[in-house]
Design a protein around this motif. Structure first.
Motif, PDB file in Angstrom:
ATOM      1  N   GLY A 120       0.816  -1.209   0.000  1.00  0.00           N
ATOM      2  CA  GLY A 120       0.000   0.000   0.000  1.00  0.00           C
ATOM      3  C   GLY A 120       0.848   1.257   0.000  1.00  0.00           C
TER       4      GLY A 120
ATOM      5  N   TRP B  78      -9.046 -10.377  -1.622  1.00  0.00           N
ATOM      6  CA  TRP B  78      -8.714  -9.021  -1.212  1.00  0.00           C
ATOM      7  C   TRP B  78     -10.000  -8.297  -0.858  1.00  0.00           C
ATOM      8  CZ3 TRP B  78      -4.058  -7.109  -0.104  1.00  0.00           C
ATOM      9  CH2 TRP B  78      -2.932  -7.760  -0.610  1.00  0.00           C
TER      10      TRP B  78
ATOM     11  N   ARG C  68     -11.529  -4.522   1.123  1.00  0.00           N
ATOM     12  CA  ARG C  68     -11.139  -3.171   1.498  1.00  0.00           C
ATOM     13  C   ARG C  68     -12.207  -2.555   2.379  1.00  0.00           C
ATOM     14  NH1 ARG C  68     -11.603  -0.080  -4.380  1.00  0.00           N
ATOM     15  NH2 ARG C  68     -13.889  -0.157  -4.569  1.00  0.00           N
TER      16      ARG C  68
ATOM     17  N   ARG D  32     -16.718  -3.162   5.182  1.00  0.00           N
ATOM     18  CA  ARG D  32     -15.720  -3.869   4.403  1.00  0.00           C
ATOM     19  C   ARG D  32     -16.387  -4.535   3.201  1.00  0.00           C
ATOM     20  NH1 ARG D  32     -12.671  -7.906   8.003  1.00  0.00           N
ATOM     21  NH2 ARG D  32     -14.630  -9.069   7.755  1.00  0.00           N
TER      22      ARG D  32
ATOM     23  N   ASP E  12     -11.004   4.688  -4.250  1.00  0.00           N
ATOM     24  CA  ASP E  12     -10.316   3.438  -3.944  1.00  0.00           C
ATOM     25  C   ASP E  12      -9.562   3.521  -2.617  1.00  0.00           C
ATOM     26  OD1 ASP E  12      -9.515   3.227  -7.413  1.00  0.00           O
ATOM     27  OD2 ASP E  12     -11.005   2.021  -6.356  1.00  0.00           O
TER      28      ASP E  12
ATOM     29  N   ALA F 237      -8.682   3.180   0.949  1.00  0.00           N
ATOM     30  CA  ALA F 237      -9.197   2.250   1.952  1.00  0.00           C
ATOM     31  C   ALA F 237      -8.025   1.477   2.551  1.00  0.00           C
ATOM     32  CB  ALA F 237     -10.177   1.258   1.333  1.00  0.00           C
TER      33      ALA F 237
ATOM     34  N   TYR G 172      -6.719  -2.107   2.755  1.00  0.00           N
ATOM     35  CA  TYR G 172      -6.907  -3.331   1.997  1.00  0.00           C
ATOM     36  C   TYR G 172      -6.388  -4.513   2.815  1.00  0.00           C
ATOM     37  CZ  TYR G 172      -8.264  -0.786  -2.179  1.00  0.00           C
ATOM     38  OH  TYR G 172      -8.940  -0.001  -3.084  1.00  0.00           O
TER      39      TYR G 172
ATOM     40  N   GLY H 131      -4.022  -5.214   7.570  1.00  0.00           N
ATOM     41  CA  GLY H 131      -4.318  -4.415   6.394  1.00  0.00           C
ATOM     42  C   GLY H 131      -3.129  -3.603   5.917  1.00  0.00           C
TER      43      GLY H 131
ATOM     44  N   GLN I 286      -2.637   0.205   3.960  1.00  0.00           N
ATOM     45  CA  GLN I 286      -3.378   1.416   3.603  1.00  0.00           C
ATOM     46  C   GLN I 286      -3.078   1.830   2.168  1.00  0.00           C
ATOM     47  OE1 GLN I 286      -5.573   3.496   5.583  1.00  0.00           O
ATOM     48  NE2 GLN I 286      -5.901   4.437   3.569  1.00  0.00           N
TER      49      GLN I 286
END
Length: 125
Positions: free
Chosen positions: A9, A36, A38, A45, A90, A92, A94, A118, A120
């Motif tokens: 990320g 995957w 997010r 989510r 987009d 989020a 992930y 996650g 970012q």
């Protein structure tokens, strides 16, 4: 012990690209799917994409088709999420997750039950 390690990320401008990686360990990769997901601030989510560790079959949610592809390197127990033409929406955290194949087929997003931390993704406008 099931372990899923997501990475890749970062901060990117709108229109840019990122590739997320998920390294899996502790389970038979070919008996599971890796997905995957997010979660954006203030939102639930959602599942983005998943791939079978057995035959490489994939699912990508309609809203990101054409911009996101998923792939795997079974020798490395690693799944990649290539995201292109990124949009601010987009943005989020992930997550990658593992779910057992169902009669050899991809599970639904609700059936993923082992989660990694996650990573970012922030897309600036």
């Amino acid at each position: 012990e099931v372990q899923l390690q997501a990475s890749g990320g970062g901060l990117v401008e709108a229109g840019g690209s990122l590739r997320l990686s998920c390294v899996a360990s502790g389970f038979a990769f070919d008996e599971y799917a890796i997905g995957w997901f997010r979660q954006a601030p203030g939102k639930e989510r959602e599942g983005v994409s998943c791939i079978s560790g057995r035959d490489g079959s994939t699912y990508i949610r309609d809203s990101v088709k054409g911009r996101i592809t998923i792939s795997s390197d079974n020798a490395k127990n690693t799944v990649y999420l290539q995201m292109n033409s990124l949009k601010p929406e987009d943005t989020a955290v992930y997550y990658c997750a593992a779910g057992p194949l169902v009669l050899g087929l991809l599970p639904t997003f609700y059936e993923f039950d082992s989660w990694g931390q996650g990573t970012q993704v922030t897309v600036s406008s």
